[in-house]
Write a protein that holds these residues in place. Structure first.
Motif, PDB file in Angstrom:
ATOM      1  N   LYS A 292       0.817  -1.219   0.000  1.00 35.51           N
ATOM      2  CA  LYS A 292       0.000   0.000   0.000  1.00 35.51           C
ATOM      3  C   LYS A 292       0.850   1.269   0.000  1.00 35.51           C
ATOM      4  O   LYS A 292       0.513   2.274   0.619  1.00 35.51           O
ATOM      5  N   LYS A 293       1.980   1.229  -0.729  1.00 39.20           N
ATOM      6  CA  LYS A 293       2.892   2.365  -0.750  1.00 39.20           C
ATOM      7  C   LYS A 293       2.814   3.118  -2.083  1.00 39.20           C
ATOM      8  O   LYS A 293       2.753   2.492  -3.155  1.00 39.20           O
ATOM      9  N   PRO A 294       2.854   4.444  -2.052  1.00 39.72           N
ATOM     10  CA  PRO A 294       2.980   5.211  -3.296  1.00 39.72           C
ATOM     11  C   PRO A 294       4.296   4.860  -3.987  1.00 39.72           C
ATOM     12  O   PRO A 294       5.289   4.540  -3.324  1.00 39.72           O
ATOM     13  N   MET A 295       4.300   4.922  -5.309  1.00 39.87           N
ATOM     14  CA  MET A 295       5.517   4.537  -6.031  1.00 39.87           C
ATOM     15  C   MET A 295       5.645   5.283  -7.338  1.00 39.87           C
ATOM     16  O   MET A 295       4.672   5.841  -7.867  1.00 39.87           O
ATOM     17  N   ILE A 318       2.884  -0.445 -18.229  1.00 40.58           N
ATOM     18  CA  ILE A 318       3.922  -1.468 -18.078  1.00 40.58           C
ATOM     19  C   ILE A 318       4.008  -1.966 -16.637  1.00 40.58           C
ATOM     20  O   ILE A 318       4.396  -3.091 -16.384  1.00 40.58           O
ATOM     21  N   GLY A 319       3.630  -1.144 -15.667  1.00 44.90           N
ATOM     22  CA  GLY A 319       3.665  -1.525 -14.261  1.00 44.90           C
ATOM     23  C   GLY A 319       2.467  -2.379 -13.885  1.00 44.90           C
ATOM     24  O   GLY A 319       1.337  -2.097 -14.287  1.00 44.90           O
ATOM     25  N   LEU A 320       2.695  -3.434 -13.111  1.00 40.01           N
ATOM     26  CA  LEU A 320       1.623  -4.355 -12.751  1.00 40.01           C
ATOM     27  C   LEU A 320       0.461  -3.680 -12.015  1.00 40.01           C
ATOM     28  O   LEU A 320      -0.701  -4.003 -12.286  1.00 40.01           O
ATOM     29  N   PRO A 321       0.696  -2.757 -11.099  1.00 38.17           N
ATOM     30  CA  PRO A 321      -0.452  -2.099 -10.454  1.00 38.17           C
ATOM     31  C   PRO A 321      -1.334  -1.360 -11.455  1.00 38.17           C
ATOM     32  O   PRO A 321      -2.565  -1.384 -11.351  1.00 38.17           O
ATOM     33  N   ASN A 322      -0.720  -0.719 -12.440  1.00 38.68           N
ATOM     34  CA  ASN A 322      -1.490   0.003 -13.448  1.00 38.68           C
ATOM     35  C   ASN A 322      -2.236  -0.963 -14.372  1.00 38.68           C
ATOM     36  O   ASN A 322      -3.369  -0.699 -14.780  1.00 38.68           O
ATOM     37  N   ILE A 323      -1.599  -2.073 -14.706  1.00 41.25           N
ATOM     38  CA  ILE A 323      -2.245  -3.073 -15.556  1.00 41.25           C
ATOM     39  C   ILE A 323      -3.469  -3.654 -14.850  1.00 41.25           C
ATOM     40  O   ILE A 323      -4.539  -3.806 -15.448  1.00 41.25           O
ATOM     41  N   LEU A 324      -3.333  -3.957 -13.563  1.00 36.17           N
ATOM     42  CA  LEU A 324      -4.459  -4.506 -12.810  1.00 36.17           C
ATOM     43  C   LEU A 324      -5.575  -3.490 -12.640  1.00 36.17           C
ATOM     44  O   LEU A 324      -6.755  -3.833 -12.674  1.00 36.17           O
ATOM     45  N   ALA A 325      -5.202  -2.230 -12.471  1.00 34.50           N
ATOM     46  CA  ALA A 325      -6.205  -1.177 -12.299  1.00 34.50           C
ATOM     47  C   ALA A 325      -6.793  -0.711 -13.618  1.00 34.50           C
ATOM     48  O   ALA A 325      -7.833  -0.058 -13.633  1.00 34.50           O
ATOM     49  N   ARG A 326      -6.114  -1.032 -14.735  1.00 38.77           N
ATOM     50  CA  ARG A 326      -6.510  -0.586 -16.072  1.00 38.77           C
ATOM     51  C   ARG A 326      -6.485   0.930 -16.176  1.00 38.77           C
ATOM     52  O   ARG A 326      -7.279   1.548 -16.886  1.00 38.77           O
ATOM     53  N   GLU A 327      -5.567   1.546 -15.457  1.00 37.38           N
ATOM     54  CA  GLU A 327      -5.385   2.994 -15.534  1.00 37.38           C
ATOM     55  C   GLU A 327      -4.032   3.346 -14.928  1.00 37.38           C
ATOM     56  O   GLU A 327      -3.412   2.527 -14.254  1.00 37.38           O
ATOM     57  N   PHE A 328      -3.604   4.589 -15.140  1.00 37.72           N
ATOM     58  CA  PHE A 328      -2.333   5.040 -14.572  1.00 37.72           C
ATOM     59  C   PHE A 328      -2.556   5.471 -13.121  1.00 37.72           C
ATOM     60  O   PHE A 328      -2.690   6.650 -12.819  1.00 37.72           O
ATOM     61  N   LEU A 329      -2.581   4.498 -12.223  1.00 32.13           N
ATOM     62  CA  LEU A 329      -2.661   4.813 -10.800  1.00 32.13           C
ATOM     63  C   LEU A 329      -1.394   5.487 -10.326  1.00 32.13           C
ATOM     64  O   LEU A 329      -1.427   6.398  -9.498  1.00 32.13           O
ATOM     65  N   VAL A 330      -0.256   5.000 -10.804  1.00 28.39           N
ATOM     66  CA  VAL A 330       1.048   5.548 -10.411  1.00 28.39           C
ATOM     67  C   VAL A 330       1.833   5.866 -11.680  1.00 28.39           C
ATOM     68  O   VAL A 330       1.618   5.252 -12.724  1.00 28.39           O
ATOM     69  N   ARG A 363      -7.057   1.918  -3.130  1.00 30.51           N
ATOM     70  CA  ARG A 363      -7.075   1.129  -4.368  1.00 30.51           C
ATOM     71  C   ARG A 363      -6.189  -0.107  -4.240  1.00 30.51           C
ATOM     72  O   ARG A 363      -6.539  -1.189  -4.729  1.00 30.51           O
ATOM     73  N   PHE A 364      -5.051   0.043  -3.590  1.00 27.78           N
ATOM     74  CA  PHE A 364      -4.146  -1.095  -3.438  1.00 27.78           C
ATOM     75  C   PHE A 364      -4.733  -2.147  -2.482  1.00 27.78           C
ATOM     76  O   PHE A 364      -4.473  -3.351  -2.636  1.00 27.78           O
ATOM     77  N   THR A 365      -5.519  -1.726  -1.516  1.00 28.98           N
ATOM     78  CA  THR A 365      -6.178  -2.680  -0.632  1.00 28.98           C
ATOM     79  C   THR A 365      -7.207  -3.502  -1.410  1.00 28.98           C
ATOM     80  O   THR A 365      -7.305  -4.732  -1.249  1.00 28.98           O
ATOM     81  N   GLU A 366      -7.979  -2.844  -2.267  1.00 34.70           N
ATOM     82  CA  GLU A 366      -8.931  -3.565  -3.131  1.00 34.70           C
ATOM     83  C   GLU A 366      -8.195  -4.570  -4.017  1.00 34.70           C
ATOM     84  O   GLU A 366      -8.642  -5.707  -4.208  1.00 34.70           O
ATOM     85  N   MET A 367      -7.066  -4.149  -4.564  1.00 35.80           N
ATOM     86  CA  MET A 367      -6.259  -5.013  -5.421  1.00 35.80           C
ATOM     87  C   MET A 367      -5.782  -6.238  -4.650  1.00 35.80           C
ATOM     88  O   MET A 367      -5.796  -7.371  -5.156  1.00 35.80           O
ATOM     89  N   HIS A 369      -7.144  -7.739  -2.074  1.00 35.85           N
ATOM     90  CA  HIS A 369      -8.248  -8.683  -1.871  1.00 35.85           C
ATOM     91  C   HIS A 369      -8.553  -9.483  -3.142  1.00 35.85           C
ATOM     92  O   HIS A 369      -8.859 -10.674  -3.077  1.00 35.85           O
ATOM     93  N   SER A 370      -8.452  -8.834  -4.293  1.00 37.96           N
ATOM     94  CA  SER A 370      -8.774  -9.515  -5.555  1.00 37.96           C
ATOM     95  C   SER A 370      -7.762 -10.602  -5.896  1.00 37.96           C
ATOM     96  O   SER A 370      -8.068 -11.527  -6.660  1.00 37.96           O
ATOM     97  N   LEU A 371      -6.555 -10.510  -5.354  1.00 42.93           N
ATOM     98  CA  LEU A 371      -5.488 -11.466  -5.660  1.00 42.93           C
ATOM     99  C   LEU A 371      -5.325 -12.544  -4.598  1.00 42.93           C
ATOM    100  O   LEU A 371      -4.484 -13.431  -4.728  1.00 42.93           O
ATOM    101  N   LEU A 372      -6.128 -12.472  -3.553  1.00 43.16           N
ATOM    102  CA  LEU A 372      -5.930 -13.347  -2.401  1.00 43.16           C
ATOM    103  C   LEU A 372      -6.641 -14.692  -2.585  1.00 43.16           C
ATOM    104  O   LEU A 372      -7.873 -14.760  -2.668  1.00 43.16           O
ATOM    105  N   ARG A 373      -5.860 -15.750  -2.702  1.00 44.99           N
ATOM    106  CA  ARG A 373      -6.339 -17.129  -2.775  1.00 44.99           C
ATOM    107  C   ARG A 373      -5.314 -17.999  -2.035  1.00 44.99           C
ATOM    108  O   ARG A 373      -4.254 -17.537  -1.655  1.00 44.99           O
ATOM    109  N   ASN A 374      -5.626 -19.281  -1.859  1.00 46.77           N
ATOM    110  CA  ASN A 374      -4.628 -20.225  -1.359  1.00 46.77           C
ATOM    111  C   ASN A 374      -3.880 -20.770  -2.573  1.00 46.77           C
ATOM    112  O   ASN A 374      -4.223 -21.825  -3.118  1.00 46.77           O
TER     113      ASN A 374
END
Length: 391
Positions: A292-295, A318-330, A363-367, A369-374
């Protein structure tokens, strides 16, 4: 009730290949999930320390395979191709119950295609980024892969549409990184003041990344230090070799006066301790998001590689957080745009814009949760189904 794959595990052999640190981590979790079901199985191939801890017998050091960029591989092509051919011939003779390629698609997909044609079921762990570039690879994947394991939810439909059996297993990092990071504990562990303003600088774990980003990142840190002399800069290094190379680059560039705290390993602790992170594009960007850090993300390769790669892209990110968010979060700075001044300005904004920081944390907290599985259990069950279906 035990499956027949479990009950007859004593004679089972599984082959695995990982070519870099991220693949080693992913495959190690898969092995941890498989071991209770196949307690007597033999695991061998090529892997790193985490896979070896889980019982893999590595035929050659994983570092032998690690190369970055399109043109950078040319001087080592014959060596790496020779390793691939020898492993192929050995596996075709031994006929393991399955082959599992952990990422590293340039090596693994070619090997998987030959093994599958020879009657060995193949599992590829982590779908190649065909959604980002080289979409034509899907045809090779259709020939090479018996079952695909994917770590991002949007990938599942891509492979289903292509007729490739697929399982979404979640991302292992989402399990290992806490939902609420403990910044104070991380700073205490690193001996940093609790009230410091910390910028973690991550120019990459591979030598190629350090070659193209280390000097730029350190110069950016120097510019930030001039704006605020109270900033603390932490630089985690992946190993002794990387640290020595980083030191050499800093010395040659005349940047020894930049106030850097270099630490061995502990990259997650360094991220958790940070107020903002300057990071090379790659898996580390997802780690930063899960903490949950700015980057600010940067990417550079050899110019010839860049000229080819930039014409093969399909996404604007190109950054994974942006790809998952489908926007330029960072912000992302690629190739010539990744200048010390641009990076320093962007990090300064990430440090000082309170509303932005709060929005990113949400937004990173939502992300997360979406990736959390065993993932260990999900991936192991998928491999067991592949083994069972081949009987």
């Amino acid at each position: 009730m035990a499956s027949s794959a479990e009950s007859s595990s004593s004679g089972i052999s599984l082959a695995l290949v990982a070519g870099e640190v991220s693949g080693d981590m992913l495959a190690a979790r898969l092995l941890a999930g498989l071991r209770p079901h196949l307690p007597d199985a033999r695991f061998h191939g090529i892997g790193g320390p985490r896979m070896i801890e889980q019982g893999l017998v590595s035929d050659v050091p994983m570092e032998t395979l690690t190369v970055r960029g399109l043109f950078e591989i040319i001087p080592r092509y014959r060596e790496i191709k020779g390793i691939q051919n020898r492993l192929r011939d050995r596996l075709l003779r031994e006929k393991p119950a399955a082959f599992i390629g952990a990422d590293y698609p340039g090596f693994n997909l070619g090997l998987e295609e030959q093994l599958r044609a020879g009657g060995i079921p193949t599992v590829h762990f982590v779908g190649p980024q065909i959604w980002a570039w080289r979409g034509g690879r899907i045809r090779k994947i259709q020939r090479a892969v018996s079952h695909m394991l994917v770590i991002f939810p949007f990938e599942e439909q891509i492979y289903r549409d292509a007729g490739v059996p697929v399982t979404y297993i979640g991302h292992p990092l989402a399990e290992t990184i806490p939902l609420v990071p403990d910044t104070a504990a991380a700073r205490m562990a690193l001996g940093l003041p609790a009230n410091a303003r910390v910028v973690t600088v991550m120019p990459g774990s591979r030598m190629g990344e350090l070659k193209y980003l280390a000097e730029t990142f350190v110069r950016a840190a120097g510019l930030l230090a001039k704006r605020d002399s109270g900033l603390t800069f932490v630089v985690p290094m992946a190993g002794a070799k990387q640290r020595a190379y980083f030191d050499e680059i800093v010395a040659k560039a005349g940047l020894r006066d930049v106030p850097l705290t270099i630490i061995d390993g502990q990259s997650h602790t360094a991220i958790a301790a940070a107020d903002a992170v300057l990071v090379a594009s790659g898996t580390a960007t997802l780690e930063v998001a899960l903490y949950k850090k700015p980057m600010v993300i940067a990417y550079r390769v050899m110019r010839a590689s860049w000229e080819i790669m930039r014409h093969m892209g399909y996404l604007p990110w190109i950054g994974l957080p942006n790809i998952l968010a489908r926007e330029f979060l960072v912000p992302e700075y690629l190739q010539h745009a990744a200048t010390p001044q641009a990076l320093a300005d962007a990090v300064w904004t990430q440090l000082n814009d309170t509303a932005l920081r709060e929005r990113l944390a949400g937004r990173f907290t939502e992300m997360h949760h979406s990736l959390l599985r065993n993932s260990a259990q999900e991936s192991a069950q998928a491999v067991l189904r592949v083994i069972e279906s081949d009987k």
